[in-house]
Design a protein around this motif. Structure first.
Motif, mmCIF file in Angstrom:
data_model
loop_
_atom_site.group_PDB
_atom_site.id
_atom_site.type_symbol
_atom_site.label_atom_id
_atom_site.label_comp_id
_atom_site.label_asym_id
_atom_site.label_seq_id
_atom_site.Cartn_x
_atom_site.Cartn_y
_atom_site.Cartn_z
ATOM 1 N N ARG A 199 -11.395 -2.004 5.494
ATOM 2 C CA ARG A 199 -11.976 -1.289 4.343
ATOM 3 C C ARG A 199 -11.005 -0.211 3.880
ATOM 4 N N TRP A 200 -10.614 -0.280 2.636
ATOM 5 C CA TRP A 200 -9.632 0.647 2.086
ATOM 6 C C TRP A 200 -10.124 1.144 0.731
ATOM 7 N N SER A 201 -9.603 2.284 0.320
ATOM 8 C CA SER A 201 -9.855 2.711 -1.058
ATOM 9 C C SER A 201 -8.523 3.111 -1.695
ATOM 10 N N VAL A 202 -8.439 2.868 -2.988
ATOM 11 C CA VAL A 202 -7.247 3.244 -3.747
ATOM 12 C C VAL A 202 -7.714 4.032 -4.959
ATOM 13 N N SER A 203 -7.201 5.237 -5.095
ATOM 14 C CA SER A 203 -7.551 6.029 -6.273
ATOM 15 C C SER A 203 -6.302 6.165 -7.122
ATOM 16 N N GLY A 204 -6.358 5.532 -8.289
ATOM 17 C CA GLY A 204 -5.181 5.504 -9.153
ATOM 18 C C GLY A 204 -5.325 6.440 -10.335
ATOM 19 N N MET A 205 -4.254 6.485 -11.133
ATOM 20 C CA MET A 205 -4.262 7.392 -12.283
ATOM 21 C C MET A 205 -4.263 6.628 -13.603
ATOM 22 N N GLY A 206 -4.218 5.300 -13.525
ATOM 23 C CA GLY A 206 -4.337 4.504 -14.743
ATOM 24 C C GLY A 206 -3.012 4.012 -15.291
ATOM 25 N N ILE A 207 -3.119 2.999 -16.146
ATOM 26 C CA ILE A 207 -1.932 2.398 -16.771
ATOM 27 C C ILE A 207 -1.176 3.479 -17.548
ATOM 28 N N GLY A 208 0.134 3.511 -17.371
ATOM 29 C CA GLY A 208 0.965 4.444 -18.129
ATOM 30 C C GLY A 208 1.252 5.751 -17.402
ATOM 31 N N THR A 209 0.711 5.920 -16.205
ATOM 32 C CA THR A 209 0.878 7.231 -15.549
ATOM 33 C C THR A 209 1.384 7.136 -14.108
ATOM 34 N N LEU A 210 2.428 6.364 -13.878
ATOM 35 C CA LEU A 210 2.998 6.299 -12.523
ATOM 36 C C LEU A 210 3.858 7.527 -12.256
ATOM 37 N N LEU A 211 3.950 7.894 -10.962
ATOM 38 C CA LEU A 211 4.929 8.921 -10.575
ATOM 39 C C LEU A 211 6.237 8.226 -10.222
ATOM 40 N N ALA A 212 7.350 8.922 -10.417
ATOM 41 C CA ALA A 212 8.634 8.361 -9.979
ATOM 42 C C ALA A 212 8.711 8.503 -8.462
ATOM 43 N N PRO A 213 8.942 7.411 -7.731
ATOM 44 C CA PRO A 213 8.980 7.539 -6.268
ATOM 45 C C PRO A 213 10.224 8.291 -5.808
ATOM 46 N N ARG A 214 10.052 9.083 -4.729
ATOM 47 C CA ARG A 214 11.192 9.876 -4.250
ATOM 48 C C ARG A 214 12.192 9.013 -3.492
ATOM 49 N N ASP A 215 11.673 7.995 -2.765
ATOM 50 C CA ASP A 215 12.547 7.148 -1.952
ATOM 51 C C ASP A 215 12.529 5.724 -2.481
ATOM 52 N N VAL A 216 13.489 4.950 -1.969
ATOM 53 C CA VAL A 216 13.517 3.513 -2.278
ATOM 54 C C VAL A 216 12.218 2.899 -1.757
ATOM 55 N N LEU A 217 11.624 1.979 -2.505
ATOM 56 C CA LEU A 217 10.408 1.298 -2.053
ATOM 57 C C LEU A 217 10.827 0.172 -1.102
ATOM 58 N N ASP A 218 10.353 0.268 0.138
ATOM 59 C CA ASP A 218 10.733 -0.710 1.157
ATOM 60 C C ASP A 218 9.609 -1.739 1.281
ATOM 61 N N GLY B 256 0.826 -1.210 0.000
ATOM 62 C CA GLY B 256 0.000 0.000 0.000
ATOM 63 C C GLY B 256 0.858 1.257 0.000
ATOM 64 N N ARG B 257 1.909 1.237 0.809
ATOM 65 C CA ARG B 257 2.793 2.418 0.858
ATOM 66 C C ARG B 257 3.501 2.606 -0.490
ATOM 67 N N ALA B 258 3.881 1.507 -1.122
ATOM 68 C CA ALA B 258 4.546 1.609 -2.431
ATOM 69 C C ALA B 258 3.577 2.183 -3.459
ATOM 70 N N CYS B 259 2.313 1.768 -3.410
ATOM 71 C CA CYS B 259 1.316 2.315 -4.349
ATOM 72 C C CYS B 259 1.191 3.827 -4.142
ATOM 73 N N ALA B 260 1.195 4.250 -2.876
ATOM 74 C CA ALA B 260 1.094 5.682 -2.588
ATOM 75 C C ALA B 260 2.329 6.406 -3.139
ATOM 76 N N ALA B 261 3.497 5.793 -2.972
ATOM 77 C CA ALA B 261 4.735 6.433 -3.461
ATOM 78 C C ALA B 261 4.748 6.526 -4.988
ATOM 79 N N LEU B 262 3.982 5.644 -5.659
ATOM 80 C CA LEU B 262 3.946 5.651 -7.132
ATOM 81 C C LEU B 262 2.773 6.485 -7.665
ATOM 82 N N GLY B 263 2.047 7.143 -6.748
ATOM 83 C CA GLY B 263 1.066 8.130 -7.211
ATOM 84 C C GLY B 263 -0.378 7.881 -6.834
ATOM 85 N N ALA B 264 -0.691 6.734 -6.204
ATOM 86 C CA ALA B 264 -2.099 6.489 -5.851
ATOM 87 C C ALA B 264 -2.445 7.167 -4.537
ATOM 88 N N LYS B 265 -3.731 7.430 -4.354
ATOM 89 C CA LYS B 265 -4.206 7.894 -3.061
ATOM 90 C C LYS B 265 -4.771 6.666 -2.370
#
Ligand code: S3P
Length: 457
Positions: A88-107, A71-80
């Motif tokens: 109960r969780w929600s994930v709001s993504g931006m779609g295939i082809g539109t990831l953000l570059a993560p600022r830190d190493v994904l742990d 979940g934290r990695a998804c957030a680092a790549l641009g999802a809410k």
């Protein structure tokens, strides 16, 4: 990621006295238990949410450390990513082809599945990301994932010796469509290729020698992707994915994890007088090899109320203490119970006669070298066993297991829970050196088992 539950940092090591726990022989197990959400499906729910435009809702998510890292990695790549209530969780993504570059190493902590599937996602996008985790994850082989991903155009900018984490991976915005035959039956390898193939302009084909769990395929179909799967040879499958689908946000209900259910299930079989109900266990046939094996061993497990929940077949199981006998477990069954061998070995220790489990090479590359960890733990409990090539043979003691030793867990949650369960039915308590990793997959293990009557000290 917003409002996550309290989390423990995956430990690197620690003094034994603080982390040690014992499974203590006590009375029979009685009552009902709903195991936590399936770990494989929980990882995938977060990841497909990241790759879908709009809001994906998840219910019954496993809030274990492994999944929270994803979940934290998804957030680092641009999802809410937001927690909206218990499971109960929600994930709001931006779609295939539109990831953000993560600022830190994904742990990814201890999580092989999260890290490997996310390598597939990153490989198929024009971003660069670092991948790392705890000392267990750093030992796990990643070449099996990186080889097909580099064929698709990803580049490995840095890696530790032997293709291990920490890894710096540069993805490609235009992954090549490939046809790839996996050497091992691994859902992680298959899924990483399919996830990279999502952003490919063509058709990605994966052929596996033996069918592995199909949650990625099922969930992609559920989100609207065009993906087919057909038999390939006697045990294999061929999966074909059309690239660049438009994924539609969906509501995912996560069924109870059969790999976690396995612990109370076997504990109830081996503790005399036990009679429990396990609720809502996923019955996907690619995950139920343990049930098949236990039935062959003479286990009294009744399937009640088979039904469908969230696109998967589930059932309640009534499990009563049983006199088990040894069996031979064929190699081709391994993918459908790959995470269940530690607890099956415990069941085998209480059975009459020998149990031979064949073709376990993949156990050597799990969170620990599980083949060695199982054998060492069994010997510490007074149970004879032998490893010959990739087979494990356990000499069952027909209910009379001494216990009284210490099992070393090597940062492996399933080794930890297996030997605690052994202690519940042995003549003397059985200790494990480190209970902390249980939180990666079954954070409620101790209270849930205690409610059935288990004693851990
Ligand atoms: C998993 C696949 C299995 C399993 C792991 C979860 C998955 O690994 O051991 O715990 O969710 O895809 P392999 O497919 O590499 O055997």
């Amino acid at each position: 990621m917003t409002s996550s539950p309290p989390s423990v940092r995956a430990p690197q090591s620690g003094p034994m006295s603080e982390t040690c726990l014992r499974g203590v022989p006590a009375g029979p197990l009685r009552g009902r238990l709903r195991p936590p959400g399936d770990k494989s499906i929980s990882h995938r729910a977060f990841i497909l949410g990241l790759l879908t435009v709009g809001r994906t809702q998840i219910e019954g998510l496993l809030e274990g450390e492994d999944v929270l890292h994803t979940g934290r990695a998804c957030a680092a790549l641009g999802a809410k990513v937001a927690r909206e209530g218990n499971g109960r969780w929600s994930v709001s993504g931006m779609g295939i082809g539109t990831l953000l570059a993560p600022r830190d190493v994904l742990d990814f902590g201890n999580a092989g599945t999260g890290s490997r599937l996310m390598m597939g996602v990153v490989a198929g996008h024009g971003v660069t990301a670092g991948f790392d985790g705890d000392t267990s994850l750093r030992k796990r082989p990643m070449r099996r994932i990186l080889d097909p991903l580099t064929l698709m155009g990803a580049e490995i900018l840095a890696e530790a010796e032997g293709g291990r984490c920490p890894i710096l991976l540069k993805g490609t915005p235009e992954p090549l469509p490939i046809e790839f035959r996996t050497k091992v039956a691994s859902a992680q390898v298959k899924s990483a290729i399919l996830l990279a193939g999502l952003n490919s302009p063509g058709r990605t084909v994966v052929i596996e020698p033996q069918a592995s769990r199909d949650h990625t395929e099922k969930m992609l179909r559920f989100f609207g992707a065009e993906i087919t799967s057909e038999a390939f040879g006697p045990h294999g499958r061929k999966i074909i994915l059309e690239g660049r689908p438009e994924l539609r946000p969906a509501r995912i209900v996560v069924p109870a994890d059969p790999s976690s259910a396995a612990f109370p299930l076997v504990a109830a079989l081996i503790v005399p007088g036990s009679d429990i109900i396990i609720e809502g266990m996923m019955m996907n046939p690619l995950r139920t090899g343990l049930l098949t094996t236990l039935w062959e061993m003479g286990a009294d497990i009744e399937v009640l109320d088979r039904r469908e929940e969230g696109g998967e077949e589930v059932a309640d199981l009534r499990v009563r203490a049983s006199a088990l006998h040894g069996v031979e477990v064929p190699e081709e069954r391994a993918p459908s119970m790959i995470d269940e061998y530690p607890i099956l070995a415990v069941a085998a220790a209480f059975a009459a006669g020998e149990t031979r489990m064949r073709g376990l090479s993949e156990l050597r590359v799990k969170e620990s070298d599980r083949l060695e960890a199982i054998a060492a733990g069994l010997r510490a409990a007074g149970v004879s066993c032998a490893i010959e090539a990739d087979d494990l043979t356990v000499s069952g003691r027909a209910g009379a297991v001494r216990g009284g030793g210490v099992a070393e867990t090597h940062l492996d949650h399933r080794i930890a829970m297996s030997f605690l369960c052994l202690g519940l039915a042995a003549q003397k308590p059985m200790a494990i050196d480190d209970e902390r990793m249980i939180a990666t997959s079954f954070p409620t293990f101790k209270p849930a088992m205690a409610q059935l009557g288990a004693v851990f000290l």
